[in-house]
Motif scaffolding. Structure first.
Motif, PDB file in Angstrom:
ATOM      1  N   ASP A   1       7.049  20.593 -14.197  1.00 21.36           N
ATOM      2  CA  ASP A   1       6.588  21.567 -13.213  1.00 21.36           C
ATOM      3  C   ASP A   1       6.121  20.910 -11.920  1.00 21.36           C
ATOM      4  O   ASP A   1       5.547  21.562 -11.049  1.00 21.36           O
ATOM      5  N   HIS A   2       6.368  19.606 -11.790  1.00 17.81           N
ATOM      6  CA  HIS A   2       5.998  18.890 -10.574  1.00 17.81           C
ATOM      7  C   HIS A   2       6.939  17.707 -10.383  1.00 17.81           C
ATOM      8  O   HIS A   2       7.650  17.313 -11.306  1.00 17.81           O
ATOM      9  N   PHE A   3       6.943  17.179  -9.175  1.00 15.34           N
ATOM     10  CA  PHE A   3       7.641  15.930  -8.889  1.00 15.34           C
ATOM     11  C   PHE A   3       6.773  15.137  -7.923  1.00 15.34           C
ATOM     12  O   PHE A   3       5.872  15.680  -7.282  1.00 15.34           O
ATOM     13  N   CYS A   4       7.036  13.822  -7.827  1.00 14.19           N
ATOM     14  CA  CYS A   4       6.226  12.948  -6.985  1.00 14.19           C
ATOM     15  C   CYS A   4       7.123  12.200  -6.006  1.00 14.19           C
ATOM     16  O   CYS A   4       8.169  11.675  -6.400  1.00 14.19           O
ATOM     17  N   LEU A   5       6.723  12.172  -4.756  1.00 21.54           N
ATOM     18  CA  LEU A   5       7.380  11.358  -3.740  1.00 21.54           C
ATOM     19  C   LEU A   5       6.306  10.522  -3.079  1.00 21.54           C
ATOM     20  O   LEU A   5       5.443  11.063  -2.379  1.00 21.54           O
ATOM     21  N   ALA A   6       6.331   9.219  -3.326  1.00 22.66           N
ATOM     22  CA  ALA A   6       5.273   8.317  -2.879  1.00 22.66           C
ATOM     23  C   ALA A   6       5.739   7.457  -1.719  1.00 22.66           C
ATOM     24  O   ALA A   6       6.631   6.614  -1.895  1.00 22.66           O
ATOM     25  N   PRO A   7       5.173   7.634  -0.512  1.00 15.93           N
ATOM     26  CA  PRO A   7       5.468   6.713   0.593  1.00 15.93           C
ATOM     27  C   PRO A   7       4.786   5.369   0.330  1.00 15.93           C
ATOM     28  O   PRO A   7       3.572   5.315   0.085  1.00 15.93           O
TER      29      PRO A   7
ATOM     30  N   ASP B   1      13.639   8.450 -11.573  1.00 18.15           N
ATOM     31  CA  ASP B   1      12.373   7.718 -11.505  1.00 18.15           C
ATOM     32  C   ASP B   1      12.715   6.388 -10.839  1.00 18.15           C
ATOM     33  O   ASP B   1      12.774   5.347 -11.493  1.00 18.15           O
ATOM     34  N   ASN B   2      12.936   6.444  -9.526  1.00 17.49           N
ATOM     35  CA  ASN B   2      13.520   5.315  -8.800  1.00 17.49           C
ATOM     36  C   ASN B   2      12.852   5.118  -7.444  1.00 17.49           C
ATOM     37  O   ASN B   2      12.285   6.050  -6.876  1.00 17.49           O
ATOM     38  N   GLY B   3      12.962   3.898  -6.945  1.00 21.91           N
ATOM     39  CA  GLY B   3      12.533   3.597  -5.602  1.00 21.91           C
ATOM     40  C   GLY B   3      13.707   3.633  -4.645  1.00 21.91           C
ATOM     41  O   GLY B   3      14.863   3.416  -5.039  1.00 21.91           O
ATOM     42  N   PHE B   4      13.409   3.909  -3.370  1.00 20.54           N
ATOM     43  CA  PHE B   4      14.443   3.986  -2.339  1.00 20.54           C
ATOM     44  C   PHE B   4      14.064   3.078  -1.177  1.00 20.54           C
ATOM     45  O   PHE B   4      12.888   2.996  -0.801  1.00 20.54           O
ATOM     46  N   THR B   5      15.052   2.423  -0.617  1.00 24.28           N
ATOM     47  CA  THR B   5      14.833   1.479   0.471  1.00 24.28           C
ATOM     48  C   THR B   5      15.503   1.981   1.745  1.00 24.28           C
ATOM     49  O   THR B   5      16.401   2.819   1.696  1.00 24.28           O
ATOM     50  N   GLY B   6      15.052   1.466   2.887  1.00 23.30           N
ATOM     51  CA  GLY B   6      15.628   1.904   4.151  1.00 23.30           C
ATOM     52  C   GLY B   6      15.307   3.350   4.463  1.00 23.30           C
ATOM     53  O   GLY B   6      16.112   4.068   5.053  1.00 23.30           O
TER      54      GLY B   6
ATOM     55  N   LEU C   1       5.330   2.049   5.883  1.00 24.85           N
ATOM     56  CA  LEU C   1       5.727   2.839   4.717  1.00 24.85           C
ATOM     57  C   LEU C   1       7.227   3.133   4.805  1.00 24.85           C
ATOM     58  O   LEU C   1       7.662   4.268   4.971  1.00 24.85           O
ATOM     59  N   ASP C   2       8.022   2.084   4.665  1.00 30.48           N
ATOM     60  CA  ASP C   2       9.464   2.148   4.862  1.00 30.48           C
ATOM     61  C   ASP C   2      10.241   2.363   3.558  1.00 30.48           C
ATOM     62  O   ASP C   2      11.474   2.280   3.549  1.00 30.48           O
ATOM     63  N   PHE C   3       9.537   2.634   2.488  1.00 30.69           N
ATOM     64  CA  PHE C   3      10.130   2.846   1.177  1.00 30.69           C
ATOM     65  C   PHE C   3       9.500   4.102   0.581  1.00 30.69           C
ATOM     66  O   PHE C   3       8.424   4.528   0.995  1.00 30.69           O
ATOM     67  N   PHE C   4      10.171   4.690  -0.399  1.00 30.82           N
ATOM     68  CA  PHE C   4       9.501   5.740  -1.178  1.00 30.82           C
ATOM     69  C   PHE C   4       9.943   5.648  -2.617  1.00 30.82           C
ATOM     70  O   PHE C   4      11.013   5.106  -2.938  1.00 30.82           O
ATOM     71  N   MET C   5       9.083   6.151  -3.496  1.00 28.63           N
ATOM     72  CA  MET C   5       9.378   6.238  -4.913  1.00 28.63           C
ATOM     73  C   MET C   5       9.463   7.710  -5.277  1.00 28.63           C
ATOM     74  O   MET C   5       8.598   8.506  -4.893  1.00 28.63           O
ATOM     75  N   LEU C   6      10.508   8.083  -6.006  1.00 32.49           N
ATOM     76  CA  LEU C   6      10.716   9.469  -6.399  1.00 32.49           C
ATOM     77  C   LEU C   6      10.680   9.584  -7.916  1.00 32.49           C
ATOM     78  O   LEU C   6      11.483   8.961  -8.617  1.00 32.49           O
ATOM     79  N   HIS C   7       9.735  10.370  -8.396  1.00 38.40           N
ATOM     80  CA  HIS C   7       9.619  10.649  -9.828  1.00 38.40           C
ATOM     81  C   HIS C   7       9.902  12.135  -9.993  1.00 38.40           C
ATOM     82  O   HIS C   7       9.080  12.981  -9.651  1.00 38.40           O
TER      83      HIS C   7
ATOM     84  N   ILE D   1       0.841  -1.199   0.000  1.00 41.81           N
ATOM     85  CA  ILE D   1       0.000   0.000   0.000  1.00 41.81           C
ATOM     86  C   ILE D   1       0.877   1.249   0.000  1.00 41.81           C
ATOM     87  O   ILE D   1       2.057   1.209   0.352  1.00 41.81           O
ATOM     88  N   GLY D   2       0.277   2.352  -0.393  1.00 45.39           N
ATOM     89  CA  GLY D   2       0.970   3.628  -0.374  1.00 45.39           C
ATOM     90  C   GLY D   2       0.093   4.711  -0.971  1.00 45.39           C
ATOM     91  O   GLY D   2      -1.091   4.504  -1.249  1.00 45.39           O
ATOM     92  N   HIS D   3       0.679   5.879  -1.152  1.00 49.49           N
ATOM     93  CA  HIS D   3      -0.002   7.000  -1.800  1.00 49.49           C
ATOM     94  C   HIS D   3       0.998   7.701  -2.683  1.00 49.49           C
ATOM     95  O   HIS D   3       2.220   7.559  -2.509  1.00 49.49           O
ATOM     96  N   HIS D   4       0.506   8.482  -3.658  1.00 50.01           N
ATOM     97  CA  HIS D   4       1.361   9.019  -4.716  1.00 50.01           C
ATOM     98  C   HIS D   4       1.181  10.535  -4.838  1.00 50.01           C
ATOM     99  O   HIS D   4       0.649  11.024  -5.836  1.00 50.01           O
ATOM    100  N   PRO D   5       1.620  11.312  -3.838  1.00 54.04           N
ATOM    101  CA  PRO D   5       1.461  12.763  -3.937  1.00 54.04           C
ATOM    102  C   PRO D   5       2.429  13.404  -4.919  1.00 54.04           C
ATOM    103  O   PRO D   5       3.584  12.999  -5.035  1.00 54.04           O
ATOM    104  N   CYS D   6       1.930  14.430  -5.626  1.00 58.49           N
ATOM    105  CA  CYS D   6       2.737  15.213  -6.563  1.00 58.49           C
ATOM    106  C   CYS D   6       2.820  16.649  -6.058  1.00 58.49           C
ATOM    107  O   CYS D   6       1.807  17.238  -5.677  1.00 58.49           O
ATOM    108  N   PHE D   7       4.012  17.219  -6.084  1.00 55.65           N
ATOM    109  CA  PHE D   7       4.280  18.522  -5.507  1.00 55.65           C
ATOM    110  C   PHE D   7       4.730  19.504  -6.587  1.00 55.65           C
ATOM    111  O   PHE D   7       5.369  19.108  -7.562  1.00 55.65           O
TER     112      PHE D   7
END
Length: 310
Positions: A263-269, A218-223, A251-257, A164-170
């Motif tokens: 004009d935006h970026f996404c950081l998804a817990p 456009d990568n995922g991050f662990t830890g 929610l121990d990971f995040f994805m960064l797009h 599970i997670g969410h995909h906010p764009c900033f």
């Protein structure tokens, strides 16, 4: 966006949030009214066309369930059941489906008040995802922050994998900075699917606070340490400001797009890395995340968005 038909509106002090149940149960906006009457957006707001087209990628944030990120060719197996998930990218011809089911379904409003709303979803078993499940989202707005909770319950008779997670764009304006700490970054192959973990320059720069214009990821991050700070300089939209993102386990990971020039970026817990089921045999649960849900069991998590401005 206030009073747009089909939206659930939440208000608390200067903060205002809008939810689009018909568009994946997504968050359509999170904004603050400044003393001079202007609106200041903390997330990239949905525009009327995106809402009318029910386009989840045009939303401010959308739910990820029952898996996060891409799944290679939509093929995986789990304890004797085969997953055959069709391509589902609404904007690209990709063979790798992503983000699960919830973001492309209409959710039902179970309860809505001035500062809180609860949305529900029930999904039958299919060849794409051969387990029945239900899901709940809760949006709770206070004068200080927005809290987003998400839960998935296995309604099937067999154990189910779940992420599970969410995909906010900033908003990404000139000078936007991001600071967050993770143990490593998933590198990707030519199809942008994760293959290996590295402690690289991107990990180090994000830990110190990176200028987003210098990143193209456009990568995922662990830890992940489950906290991130976005900082914006003052501009014509408003004063210098920041947004603190805090997530709770799992929610121990995040994805960064963060594509250069957007004009935006996404950081998804998230609770798992992309393509987790296919990476599991090599990497194990600690590296990829995810949960084995027994029948009747629930996986839940939450995160908060706390705006600060002066």
């Amino acid at each position: 966006m206030t009073d747009t038909p089909g939206l659930v509106e939440l208000e608390a002090g200067a903060l205002h949030a809008a939810i689009a149940p018909a568009v994946g149960g997504s968050l359509a906006s999170l904004r603050a009214r400044l003393p001079d009457g202007r609106w200041l957006d903390w997330l990239r707001p949905a525009v009327p066309r995106g809402l009318a087209d029910r386009h989840p990628l045009a939303m401010a944030s959308f739910p990820l369930l029952p898996f996060c990120g891409p799944m290679r060719h939509g093929r995986a197996s789990f304890e004797g059941r085969e997953i055959r998930f069709p391509p589902n990218h609404p904007a690209e011809d990709s063979p790798h489906p992503l983000h699960g089911i919830g973001w492309q379904q209409a959710w039902q409003v179970a309860d809505a008040q001035r500062q809180a709303a609860r949305l529900v979803l029930t999904v039958p078993a299919t060849a794409a995802w051969p387990w029945r499940f239900s899901a709940v989202q809760r949006y709770q707005l206070s004068e200080q922050q927005l809290r987003v909770s998400i839960a998935v319950t296995n309604e099937d008779e067999a154990a189910m994998p779940a992420g599970i997670g969410h995909h906010p764009c900033f908003p990404h304006i000139a000078g936007t900075r991001l600071r967050t700490a993770a143990a490593g970054m998933w590198t990707t192959d030519h199809e942008a699917l994760p293959v290996d973990v590295e402690v690289n320059e991107a990990v180090r720069r994000l830990r110190e606070g990176a200028l987003l214009a210098d990143l193209h990821l456009d990568n995922g991050f662990t830890g992940w340490e489950r906290e991130a700070l976005v900082e914006w300089a003052g501009d014509e939209e408003g004063p210098p400001r920041s947004l603190l993102i805090e997530a709770a386990p799992p929610l121990d990971f995040f994805m960064l797009h963060s594509p250069r020039g957007y004009d935006h970026f996404c950081l998804a817990p998230v609770s798992q890395c992309g393509d987790a089921l296919n990476l599991a045999p090599r990497w194990g649960a600690d590296a990829i995340g995810g949960t084995r849900l027994e029948p009747g069991a629930t996986l839940e998590a939450h995160f908060t968005l706390t705006p600060r401005w002066r």
